[in-house]
Scaffold this motif. Structure first.
Motif, mmCIF file in Angstrom:
data_model
loop_
_atom_site.group_PDB
_atom_site.id
_atom_site.type_symbol
_atom_site.label_atom_id
_atom_site.label_comp_id
_atom_site.label_asym_id
_atom_site.label_seq_id
_atom_site.Cartn_x
_atom_site.Cartn_y
_atom_site.Cartn_z
ATOM 1 N N SER A 123 0.834 -1.200 0.000
ATOM 2 C CA SER A 123 0.000 0.000 0.000
ATOM 3 C C SER A 123 0.868 1.248 0.000
ATOM 4 N N GLN A 124 0.268 2.332 -0.435
ATOM 5 C CA GLN A 124 0.888 3.646 -0.311
ATOM 6 C C GLN A 124 0.221 4.331 0.882
ATOM 7 N N ILE A 125 1.035 4.790 1.816
ATOM 8 C CA ILE A 125 0.509 5.480 2.992
ATOM 9 C C ILE A 125 0.783 6.970 2.824
ATOM 10 N N ILE A 126 -0.273 7.761 2.864
ATOM 11 C CA ILE A 126 -0.158 9.192 2.610
ATOM 12 C C ILE A 126 -0.872 9.961 3.710
ATOM 13 N N THR A 127 -0.211 10.970 4.248
ATOM 14 C CA THR A 127 -0.884 11.869 5.181
ATOM 15 C C THR A 127 -0.968 13.256 4.573
ATOM 16 N N MET A 128 -2.173 13.784 4.548
ATOM 17 C CA MET A 128 -2.399 15.166 4.153
ATOM 18 C C MET A 128 -2.433 16.072 5.379
ATOM 19 N N HIS A 129 -2.275 15.471 6.541
ATOM 20 C CA HIS A 129 -2.420 16.187 7.805
ATOM 21 C C HIS A 129 -1.139 16.947 8.139
ATOM 22 N N GLU A 136 2.180 17.971 -3.857
ATOM 23 C CA GLU A 136 2.941 16.776 -4.231
ATOM 24 C C GLU A 136 2.278 15.515 -3.700
ATOM 25 N N LYS A 137 1.677 15.612 -2.525
ATOM 26 C CA LYS A 137 0.990 14.460 -1.954
ATOM 27 C C LYS A 137 -0.238 14.095 -2.790
ATOM 28 N N LYS A 138 -0.903 15.087 -3.326
ATOM 29 C CA LYS A 138 -2.030 14.820 -4.217
ATOM 30 C C LYS A 138 -1.572 14.052 -5.451
ATOM 31 N N LEU A 139 -0.408 14.421 -5.979
ATOM 32 C CA LEU A 139 0.134 13.699 -7.135
ATOM 33 C C LEU A 139 0.530 12.280 -6.745
ATOM 34 N N GLU A 140 1.058 12.108 -5.527
ATOM 35 C CA GLU A 140 1.386 10.764 -5.032
ATOM 36 C C GLU A 140 0.133 9.902 -4.984
ATOM 37 N N LEU A 141 -0.969 10.493 -4.534
ATOM 38 C CA LEU A 141 -2.233 9.758 -4.474
ATOM 39 C C LEU A 141 -2.652 9.313 -5.865
#
Length: 237
Positions: A123-129, A136-141
């Motif tokens: 899985s990819q674990i992403i925090t927007m917090h 960049e995190k949006k692009l990672e998603l």
């Protein structure tokens, strides 16, 4: 100066506070934390100097305790795991107090993975917090979803700043506007994991638009495929 600990105390239920974290809390002198986090460890705080803070008051609280600390032990408890989505605060604590010992906890991300049987290693674990930019995190998603990975995501609640507010509804609209078939994408949204108030939405990403969720939310985009070890039996035959 006394010792300073940043301690992860789990996602909300006292039963998810580790024995190691509990021992440090029981033996400390001062505890400074947010109300929700403090509520998780109330059973460990009898006789302690407990100081409740908010995002706005935390800096003043840390500066006030600094000259008072002496040889005392200070604990700053964090919801979940202190090593996940808390680096901004941890870095500031190090600037103020110097050496800060980190004590890991159980993250809501881990619990969400278990609830959905989504393996973290696939899985990819992403925090927007975070406070800074999340572009960049949006692009990672996007990339993770295109690559077929499951995604465990902590959204960003910021109701006073609509342009920064990026919760499940906004995330759903963001993906739809970028061409994702959100009506076919499976998602879980957990709130208040491990507590009596725990809830879980299960449906499509498209169904999230217009729905409100609390700031204690974790999203899981489920794209996992079963892959048991028996598929590789040729390796030991």
């Amino acid at each position: 100066m006394g010792k300073v600990y940043a301690v992860g105390v789990g996602p909300g239920s006292p039963s998810y506070v580790t024995e190691a974290a509990g021992k440090i809390i029981r033996e400390c002198d001062v505890i400074i934390g947010y109300r929700y986090t403090l509520d998780t460890i109330r059973h460990l705080t009898d006789g302690k100097d407990v100081r409740e803070i908010t995002m706005k008051s935390q800096e003043d609280a840390y500066q006030k305790i600094l000259p008072e600390l002496g040889n005392k032990t200070l604990v700053i408890p964090f919801t979940g795991d202190v090593n996940f989505s808390e680096s901004e605060v941890v870095d500031r604590l190090a600037e103020i107090f110097g050496k800060v010992e980190l004590v890991p906890g159980i993250s809501a991300v881990q619990v969400a993975a278990s609830r959905t049987r989504i393996p973290l290693d696939k899985s990819q674990i992403i925090t927007m917090h975070v406070t800074g930019t999340i572009e960049e995190k949006k692009l990672e998603l996007q990339k993770a979803l295109i690559d077929g990975l499951s995604v465990i995501l902590v959204p960003r609640p910021w109701p006073s700043r609509p342009e920064k507010h990026f919760m499940p509804s906004e995330i759903s609209a963001y993906l739809r506007e970028r061409g994702f078939a959100t009506d076919k994408m499976r998602v879980h949204v957990f709130e208040a994991l491990t507590t009596d108030a725990e809830t879980c939405f299960v449906g499509t990403v498209r169904e999230l638009e217009g729905r409100e969720f609390s700031d204690l939310s974790v999203m899981v985009f489920d794209q996992a495929a079963s892959d048991s070890y028996i598929n590789y039996r040729w390796q030991w035959q």
